[in-house]
Design an enzyme around this catalytic site. Structure first.
Site, short mmCIF file in Angstrom:
data_model
loop_
_atom_site.label_atom_id
_atom_site.label_comp_id
_atom_site.label_asym_id
_atom_site.label_seq_id
_atom_site.Cartn_x
_atom_site.Cartn_y
_atom_site.Cartn_z
N ASP A 30 0.85 -1.18 0.00
CA ASP A 30 0.00 0.00 0.00
C ASP A 30 0.89 1.24 0.00
O ASP A 30 2.11 1.14 -0.04
CB ASP A 30 -0.91 -0.01 1.23
CG ASP A 30 -0.12 0.06 2.52
OD1 ASP A 30 -0.20 1.09 3.20
OD2 ASP A 30 0.60 -0.91 2.84
N HIS A 87 2.18 -8.45 -3.67
CA HIS A 87 1.05 -7.56 -3.43
C HIS A 87 1.58 -6.12 -3.40
O HIS A 87 2.26 -5.72 -2.46
CB HIS A 87 0.39 -7.91 -2.09
CG HIS A 87 -0.76 -7.02 -1.74
ND1 HIS A 87 -1.98 -7.09 -2.37
CD2 HIS A 87 -0.88 -6.03 -0.82
CE1 HIS A 87 -2.80 -6.20 -1.86
NE2 HIS A 87 -2.15 -5.52 -0.92
N ASP A 128 2.29 -17.28 -5.09
CA ASP A 128 2.78 -16.05 -5.74
C ASP A 128 1.62 -15.38 -6.48
O ASP A 128 1.49 -15.52 -7.69
CB ASP A 128 3.94 -16.38 -6.68
CG ASP A 128 4.54 -15.14 -7.33
OD1 ASP A 128 4.27 -14.03 -6.84
OD2 ASP A 128 5.27 -15.29 -8.33
N GLU A 154 3.00 -10.05 0.30
CA GLU A 154 3.25 -8.61 0.29
C GLU A 154 4.75 -8.37 0.46
O GLU A 154 5.50 -9.26 0.87
CB GLU A 154 2.47 -7.92 1.42
CG GLU A 154 2.47 -6.41 1.30
CD GLU A 154 1.45 -5.74 2.21
OE1 GLU A 154 1.15 -4.56 1.97
OE2 GLU A 154 0.96 -6.39 3.14
#
Length: 914
Positions: free
Chosen positions: A198, A526, A574, A583
């Site tokens: 993020d 991620h 994956d 992540e």
């Protein structure tokens, strides 16, 4: 391990909801199959290092040894043998054998190991990949930078992107961020690193990541034989690579500057405290390029944990930058001390475990460990008795946090222990030895667990693999590396490389968890930008990115759907939406970078284990002429150590059963100061060799003089010297003159290093010009005065400066003309670039700096980006080719106030232009 130590455990549903917005979750669950374990012959798919154990794992139910062969790239058998039956392995669920081919040590590429009618992925025998990994794992942090354009010059065109969160539409920016819960102000919190997949920025995760980068460098200053130059200026592909400071410290500073901005300013409620985190108001959709994020950014409330993280890493930075950038060093220390004071006044401001909207909560219910860590860093930097009292009075003192587990973002006591075990302080040597012993004991336990496994990963105790297990394995491997530094025992070095084997394919899934390394390297981490699986126009993860790895708690929809019932080391897939296993995060990559840096440094043949301590140093002699009421000179006969050499000497004061290191030096003399008049003192000298072994001299006891004014008093202490006119090879020092009852005869200029000082110049006046210095070198100097009776003054405070680096100006291969027409508060600028070199340009990147507050508002014939006053311009698709002698023209509209002066510092492709 406590649930509060794992990354964003309570945020799974919020993330899943955000992913559902993108329309990917439901379809992906059906499309992705559980991971294929591949060949039963599991190897490090990248490279085994020459001179290090080379072991593979074979999955086989055979109860008898199995024959194996090793072939080179030409298919020729170069080694063969029989496996060793290992048996059932609990963490993988596999029946296993071990194949040890360590006796074959010929460097080469394309080796293949075969057994039981199966063959491994090809691999190399070479030290080169781990040396490359040192820099690729560090490059991750430049990729993750916020508030700056990621330049193709450093990462290539695939990974270049515009600056994120600077307030350029559609960004709302990080330059004026309000509190989620009203606090009456907004903060400029631009810069720093995006935390993970993020685009939030979290202080408690940034703290440990910054510390690990800074510690990777600081370790090289205090461990004999460590390679400081490998982390120096010009070693990394970052914009600061030619500024005279170590690149790894420059990268860490990018995050530290952000952490400093998260501190509540003076005059506000909670002044000195630090906001826990900042991120989008709601979870960012996947994929989202940082510059295209349109959400409002918000600050979470302050927390004691975040405040102590800043105190710790800012104090650590202060001592590392002291001679490189004294102004920044002072700024960092002031912020650290302010933060520590604020945290002590607010010891129970715990971040809410429910603050998981838009970003992870990172809640931590106990901050005893953060208090200990921050006190340790402040004491190591300042030597202050108040910080020392907080260190020695902590329940975690002398390595007790390692008795519970190693360290991670939520358990930071081990970071303080590591600093106190490496950095010389005034702590008793017996306490330092106890701290080192605790680290070695922890390493022994982790190594024992790893060697009992078929796929040796020095994980924490227990059979559960948590979120970010790879980061914890890397941290524990770093403890093995420190144990090797402290003891020289080869088993720890072997354990470090075995952990790298695990990360690079020697695991149950044949999966390399490091992007760009191995035949089956992770690709679909991620991440909002490295999101090729979700958007084919975006890239996969860049080399050196480190996946979080197996998580047997299956905390995302993809993992839950595809991995039900998995053995702990097989709980991985994956996939971009499998965020609880795949992540990336800055604290995991910092652990890998520290590990790879150490491993790259130790790729030579393993040194013979030195079990012989150095010879005993001579009983120290007290210099009568150097002895006065408050100081004394000590000298001793040197020790010898033919195996690993003398690393240095500790001057140790003996008080009853207590031993206190008061000075550390590589010379055979030292001055002890801050003594009391008419007092008896006892000292011994401890010699240390390169293997960490030591020997102690016989003690010497002496008594300082009575506190009676002598007939002729020594000169007063000179003023603090000030360096000026610093050049590549010289500098001028000036200081306030001393006074004396019989007259000052002159001054000695002293070079100060550790506890020793050396006269490098003398002067009859309070100024001296130094010559013959080495370019680009740190110097710490002080001054003392001599009177006509031969008495010496106390030594002045030190002055630190760095000589300028040698600069080589390459011939200009470009020319730029610039003109502008102004109106009101706007202007139009025209720029012509000319290739004055002999080689055609296939693309170009123009850089320049405005002299005032000018802003580019609209450009043509190129792509424009601006950070503060610095502008970067990249060619359009049709005008990148400029032949030798050719030109191309571009232009833009801009705004300004005041004077519209022409910009300066024009460069093309990094080269200054005429």
């Amino acid at each position: 391990m406590s649930p509060t130590t794992h990354r964003r455990r309570a945020a799974g549903l919020a993330v899943a909801a955000a992913l559902a917005v993108s329309g990917l979750v439901a379809s992906s669950q059906a499309a992705v199959a559980a991971p294929d374990p591949g060949s039963p012959v599991k190897v490090n798919q990248v490279a085994y290092v020459p001179g290090v154990a080379k072991v593979a794992t074979l999955v086989s139910s055979s109860t008898a040894p199995v024959a194996w062969t090793l072939r080179n790239a030409a298919g020729t058998v170069v080694a063969s043998g029989q496996s060793t039956v290992k048996g059932a392995d609990a963490l993988s669920g596999d029946s296993t054998h071990l194949i040890d081919f360590s006796t074959f040590d010929t460097p080469g590429t394309g080796y293949v190991l075969s057994a039981a009618n199966a063959s491994s992925y090809p691999f190399d025998i070479s030290a080169d990949p781990v040396k490359r990994l040192r820099y690729d794992s560090l490059a991750f942090f430049y990729h993750q930078r916020s508030g700056i354009a990621i330049d193709a010059r450093y990462v290539g065109s695939t990974y270049a992107r515009a600056a994120g969160h600077l307030g350029v539409a559609p960004n709302q920016g990080d330059t004026s961020v309000p509190c989620r819960q009203s606090c009456g102000y907004s903060l400029d919190v631009r810069g720093g690193w995006y935390d993970a997949g993020d685009q939030g920025k979290y202080v408690v995760n940034g703290g440990i990541a910054t510390w690990q980068l800074q510690n990777a460098y600081e370790r090289t200053l205090h461990v004999a034989g460590a390679d400081k130059t490998a982390l120096g200026d010009g070693t990394m592909a970052i914009p600061e690579r030619a500024n005279g400071a170590p690149d790894i410290l420059d990268e860490a500073r990018w995050e530290l500057e952000f952490l400093l901005r998260m501190q509540v300013p003076a005059g506000r409620t909670d002044a000195g405290m630090v906001h826990h985190k900042m991120h989008d108001e709601n979870w960012t959709a996947l994929p989202t390029i940082p510059a295209q994020d349109s959400q409002r950014r918000v600050l979470s409330p302050v927390s004691t944990a975040a405040t102590l993280n800043l105190a710790a890493v800012a104090a650590q930075a202060s001592r590392l930058w002291k001679t490189i950038d004294p102004t920044f060093s002072a700024k960092a220390l002031a912020a650290a001390q302010t933060a520590y004071t604020a945290a002590k006044a607010n010891p129970n401001r715990i971040a809410s475990a429910n603050d998981g909207t838009g970003g992870g909560a990172y809640s931590d219910s106990s901050v005893t460990d953060e208090f200990y860590w921050a006190a340790a860093e402040l004491y190591a930097t300042t030597g202050s008795d108040s910080y020392r009292a907080d260190v020695t009075g902590s329940s975690l003192y002398k390595g007790r946090s390692f008795a519970q587990r190693g360290y991670d973002w939520g358990w930071t006591g081990g970071l303080g222990d590591t600093t106190l075990a490496l950095v010389p302080t005034g702590l008793p040597s017996s306490d330092v030895a106890a701290t080192r012993a605790a680290i070695v004991t922890f390493a022994d336990s982790a190594l024992a667990r790893a060697t009992s496994q078929a796929y040796p990963a020095p994980n924490n105790a227990g059979s559960v693999y948590y979120w970010g297990s790879n980061g914890q394995v890397a941290n524990n491997a770093n403890a093995l590396a420190l144990a090797y530094d402290f003891t020289g025992q080869s088993k720890y070095r072997t354990g470090v490389y075995a952990a790298l084997d695990y990360f690079q394919g020697r695991n149950p899934l044949n999966q390399s968890y490091i992007a760009g390394y191995g035949e089956k390297a992770v690709q679909n981490v991620h991440h909002r930008f490295w999101a090729h699986q979700a958007d084919a126009s975006l890239p996969i993860a860049p080399p050196g990115s480190f996946s979080g790895g197996p998580n047997s708690e299956l905390q995302d929809p993809i993992a839950a759907a595809q991995l039900a019932g998995c053995a702990p080391q097989k709980c991985f897939v994956d996939h971009i939406e499998a965020y609880s296993v795949n992540e990336v995060a800055i604290n995991w990559n910092s652990a890998l970078a520290w590990l790879a840096t150490w491993a790259a440094e130790h790729t030579g043949a393993a040194p013979a284990v030195d079990t012989t301590p150095p010879t005993v140093p001579g009983t120290p002699l007290v210099s009568v002429s150097g002895m006065n009421f408050t100081s004394a000179g000590l000298s001793w006969t040197a020790s010898a150590d033919p195996e690993s050499g003398i690393a240095g000497y500790d001057v140790v004061r003996v008080v009853g059963d207590s031993l206190e290191v008061v000075a550390t030096t590589t010379a055979t003399n030292a001055t002890v100061s801050r003594l009391q008049p008419a007092t008896s003192y006892t000292y011994v000298i401890v010699a240390r060799n390169g293997a960490g072994l030591s020997s102690t001299s016989a003690p010497v006891t002496f008594r300082t003089g009575e506190d009676v004014p002598p007939v002729d008093t020594p000169p007063t202490t000179p003023g603090t010297p000030v360096a000026s006119a610093v050049t590549t090879t010289g500098a001028t020092l000036t200081w306030t003159a001393s006074t004396d009852d019989t007259g000052v005869a002159g001054y000695d200029v002293l070079r100060v290093s550790g506890g020793a000082s050396t006269v490098v110049a003398t002067s009859a006046t309070p100024t001296v010009t130094l010559t013959g210095l080495t370019p680009g070198t740190d110097h710490v100097l002080a001054v003392r005065a001599r009177d006509t009776a031969g008495q010496l003054s106390s030594v002045s405070p030190t002055a630190a400066f760095r000589t300028l680096p040698t600069e080589t100006t390459p011939p200009s291969t470009c020319a730029v003309t610039y003109s502008a027409n102004s109106w009101g508060s706007g202007f139009t600028a025209s720029i012509t670039l000319t290739n004055t070199g002999s080689t055609p340009w296939t693309s170009w990147n123009l850089g320049f700096t405005f002299a005032g507050d000018q802003k580019v508002t609209q450009g043509w014939s190129a792509s424009y980006s601006q950070t503060s006053s610095a502008v970067t311009v990249t060619n359009a698709a049709w005008n990148g080719n400029v032949p030798a002698g050719g030109s191309t023209s571009i232009g833009f509209n801009g705004s300004y106030s005041g004077t519209n002066s022409a910009p300066t510092g024009f460069t093309v492709n990094g080269t200054p232009c005429a």
